[in-house]
Scaffold this motif. Structure first.
Motif, short mmCIF file in Angstrom:
data_model
loop_
_atom_site.label_atom_id
_atom_site.label_comp_id
_atom_site.label_asym_id
_atom_site.label_seq_id
_atom_site.Cartn_x
_atom_site.Cartn_y
_atom_site.Cartn_z
N ASP A 235 -1.11 -7.85 -2.71
CA ASP A 235 -0.80 -7.92 -1.31
C ASP A 235 0.50 -8.69 -1.26
OD1 ASP A 235 -1.49 -10.72 -1.23
OD2 ASP A 235 -3.24 -10.33 -0.39
N ALA A 236 1.01 -8.79 0.00
CA ALA A 236 2.15 -9.42 0.21
C ALA A 236 2.13 -10.95 0.16
CB ALA A 236 2.74 -9.18 1.76
N ASP B 162 4.74 0.12 1.48
CA ASP B 162 4.06 0.16 2.76
C ASP B 162 4.63 -1.00 3.68
OD1 ASP B 162 2.35 1.94 1.43
OD2 ASP B 162 1.02 0.33 0.58
N ARG C 88 3.82 -4.58 2.80
CA ARG C 88 2.45 -4.97 2.97
C ARG C 88 1.77 -5.08 1.49
NH1 ARG C 88 -0.64 -1.76 4.85
NH2 ARG C 88 0.58 0.16 5.35
N HIS C 89 2.49 -4.39 0.54
CA HIS C 89 1.90 -4.57 -0.72
C HIS C 89 3.06 -4.57 -1.52
CE1 HIS C 89 -1.56 -2.05 1.18
NE2 HIS C 89 -2.12 -3.31 0.92
#
Length: 387
Positions: A302-303, A372, A375-376
């Motif tokens: 994830d971020a 995304d 976000r990822h």
């Protein structure tokens, strides 16, 4: 006692920025009855030689070296100073080396005192160094990297110049083991503390290239000149040094071109991986690694740097999922926060610096691409030996 006529020899130090001779290190020699020249260095580590005789020899050669250099209009001369001699000085008394410079008439700004060995009282040495520096003399420390005690002296004495330990430097330049990264880290530490680096014992172009990669300001060794009784013209090795420096730069440009090729291949790979994720992200649907022989693994975070997928690795001609690192957060790793700093650039392929992977013990680069809307983070690990 020892036999032979004492005399100084001089080995040039080449300024890597100009290719000119920037200065000389004075080295102790003895001429025997047959006229043969031998190094006096072993005498200084021989416990059977009287210390008073060694001190007389040291001061004799030091005077001869400084007198010979006095008429040299440019550059500096580096003189070895043993901490053992410093420990024999009387507190509060004038320093003999400073008195000698004044007597000879050589400006202190043209002199570097090179601290050798690890012996002697550190506080006494620190006080002497303070007085040398106040007089305008620069301080160098020899054999930097040889051990913790040397690092202790560096922190205490705050030298102007650090001379890399010759054995460590040669091992690192050969490309064997982990010493290359260690020496580069030492050089980076020296740069951040404001010190100039000297690489001595440079005998091959490969060693010169490594010295340049470490950011050495001066290089010294048989590749340029052997120690001799006389001084050389300032431009004596400039043309040949410039050619070798140009070869180094050309090699770095070639490495840069390979890196651009890698980036292009990664762009294709990340495109394939995004399609794979869009299709559901099944291991059996991962793209074939045949076009990417350097690929070690891929995974998703994830971020914030927390791993949200297994590692996918190519093993025995098929993709295998390794879930052991799920929920691990990698944001603390130096390579990872380098990538996280680029958040918000979904289209940009990001490369970390090279590092040693703790799991496989391989040298790696990690490459990432935010997806995304950031976000990822899609990541791949690269085996640098196969680039």
């Amino acid at each position: 006692m020892f036999n032979g006529q004492p005399l100084p020899f001089f080995q040039p130090l080449i300024d890597t920025a100009t290719g000119r001779i920037a200065g000389y290190e004075a080295l102790a020699r003895l001429r025997d009855e047959q006229g043969q020249i031998v190094s006096a260095g072993p005498l200084f580590t021989d416990p059977g030689v009287d210390p008073d005789d060694l001190l007389d020899l040291d001061r004799t050669i030091r005077r001869m070296a400084l007198e010979a250099f006095r008429d040299n209009p440019d550059g500096f001369i580096s003189i070895n100073i043993s901490p053992l001699w410093v420990s024999r000085l009387e507190p509060g008394k004038p320093l003999p080396s400073l008195q000698l410079l004044e007597e000879i008439g050589l400006p202190p700004e043209q002199v570097v005192f090179e601290i050798t060995e690890l012996q002697g009282d550190l506080q006494e040495l620190k006080e002497a160094v303070r007085r040398y520096r106040e007089a305008g003399i620069r301080i160098a420390i020899d054999d930097f990297g040889a051990g913790y005690s040397m690092l202790d002296r560096v922190l205490a004495l705050e030298p102007d110049i650090l001379k890399l330990d010759i054995q460590l430097f040669r091992q690192a330049a050969s490309g064997n083991g982990n010493s290359g990264d260690f020496v580069k880290a030492l050089a980076l530490m020296a740069e951040k503390s404001g010190c100039w680096i000297i690489a001595e014992g440079v005998e091959t172009e490969q060693e010169l290239h490594f010295a340049l990669e470490c950011g050495a300001r001066y290089v010294q060794g048989y590749l340029f000149a052997r120690p001799a009784e006389n001084f050389l013209p300032p431009d004596a090795v400039k043309a040949e040094f410039s050619r070798m420096r140009d070869d180094y730069a050309a090699g770095k440009l070639a490495e840069r071109a390979k890196l651009m090729e890698l980036r292009n291949s990664l762009s294709v790979l990340f495109g394939d991986l995004r399609k794979w994720l869009a299709k559901g992200g099944k291991p059996t649907d991962l793209p074939s690694p045949k076009s990417y022989p350097w690929l070690l693994r891929c995974f998703l975070c994830d971020a914030h740097g927390t791993q949200i997928s297994p590692n996918y690795e190519w093993t025995n001609n098929s993709w295998k999922a390794d879930p052991r690192y799920l929920d691990h957060n990698w944001s603390w790793r130096p390579y990872f926060y380098q990538i996280l700093a680029e958040a918000g650039q979904d289209s940009r392929v990001i490369l970390s610096n090279r590092y040693r992977d703790a799991t496989t013990n391989q040298y790696c680069i990690t490459s990432g691409l935010f997806i995304d809307n950031s976000r990822h983070l899609l990541l791949v690990d690269i085996d640098t030996a196969l680039i």
